[in-house]
Design a protein around this motif. Sequence first.
Motif: not given
Length: 530
Positions: A429-432, A309-310, A285-289, A276-277
């Motif tokens: 993997a995943s990137v937001y 998480v950044a 991002a929270a919903e997707g996580a 989570v950038l």
Amino acid sequence: MSEQTSIPADPELDPTASYATDQSVIRRLSGLLRATAGTRTTYAPATGQPIADLPLSSPDDVLTAVRTARKTQASWKRVPLDERAAILLRYHDLVLDHRHELVDLVIRESGKARKQAFEEVAHVALTARYYGRKAHELLDPQRKLGMFPVLTRAEQRFVPKGVVGIISPWNYPLSMAMADGLPAVLAGNTVVHKPDSQTPLTALRAIELLYDAGLPREAWIPVNGEGATVGGAIIQNTDYICFTGSTKTGRLVAQQAAERLIGFSLELGGKNPMLVLRDADVARAAEGAVRACFASAGQLCVSMERLYVADQVYDAFVTAFVARVNKLKLSAGTGWDVDMGSLISKAQLETVTRHVEDAKAKGAVVLTGGKARPEIGPLFYEPTVLSGVTPAMECFDNETFGPVVSLYRFSDESEAIQRANEGEYGLNASVYTRDTRRGRAIAAQLVAGTVNVNEGYAATFGSIDTPMGGMRTSGVGRRQGVEGIRRYVDPQAIATQRLLPIAASHGLSDQAYAEVMTGALRVLKKLGRA
């Protein structure tokens, strides 16, 4: 998890569960099995209630099934490709038409929530449609560059392997049962299939629908039993192996296949990271996580178990994420309002419990969750979020395969990428990020067979034209896309030489021929020939 909403188990209140408990249906599906070795009772994980006494197969049953499939394959491969493709397209419609009963079976056998069970229906339909539509593009003979223009005609053909052995898992009992076999039969192979012995009915109903779509019964033969006996017999007798399961078992499958010099594809374990950038949409991002971590109670090979998480958004993300987790509805019911269902077995519950208790004992902080919920059902465990997880803890780099995720803060993106790439796995993997171009650039640096930007797993999972599989110890080979069907064929090259042989002729000496050939090769390079 005091704010957690739970619904008492009472499947009888939901009429949609009727198909999965209809004994006449169960008897009919049992009759599809090649099985003469007694019976075994299966149980609904969400309630602990028995489902069915199903016949078990012996190694001799497997051998008979393979012989039948091999005999059938000799004629099946000659069926015109258009006819084979039409079966898959009819199957697409049948799966959608019978979606409710398929979902019922998935819920009953796996314990997952209805919304996640429907994902399997959609994935099977997408797979059938993709390969049905792409059949000629993927399997027709292809013209290739010959050695010499005009003189050499070269083409590539695709020859089916023969009998494909499929050993599918319990966690996606519909999707993983069918998605690998559909391209196999389209390519002209036949299938001997062992669904997981905990969830065979879902696969049997899906196979029955494939028969209804027009596939000969002897072209896809199901067997039932333990992996060590029935699975081992499949590996020892078929021509190609497709296995989905743990990395530990995958190594054994690979060893046995290698001894016979047959091909194999393996989708194995993962310890999947999400980044989570600093510019991520925190709410999104929270919903997707939540979906990425707790779909199917975390029992999904591509689910997220590590969230990096950044600093800039860490506090806001944790607040939003934990709040969403606390609102999840756990239930043994079968309605659409259920967010998370049961674990599959006592063994899975023990693994999840051990990982969480070990982390707590060594200093990890439980932000929410952290305990079993037997009052809901015998195998329920709360969705659990941990912080302060260290390499000394068992859940740090070992796959939990349950509803447990660890949070990590980072200040530097290069450091986050490095940490995400640590460990032996490389599945998903995943990137937001709001900057999707930058997200794709970071995705390209992650060691994973699939990477989703602003999604957890569904974007790659549902994009059937893209390959899906693991790097490192997360697997060998790919399902989906071109790779998903070409694994089931042997490429065959056919070249036809016209007018002149590729040798000295017409009075030329071998030395003179070599000089002529040298000149010809130089000319071909200047003409841009490959």
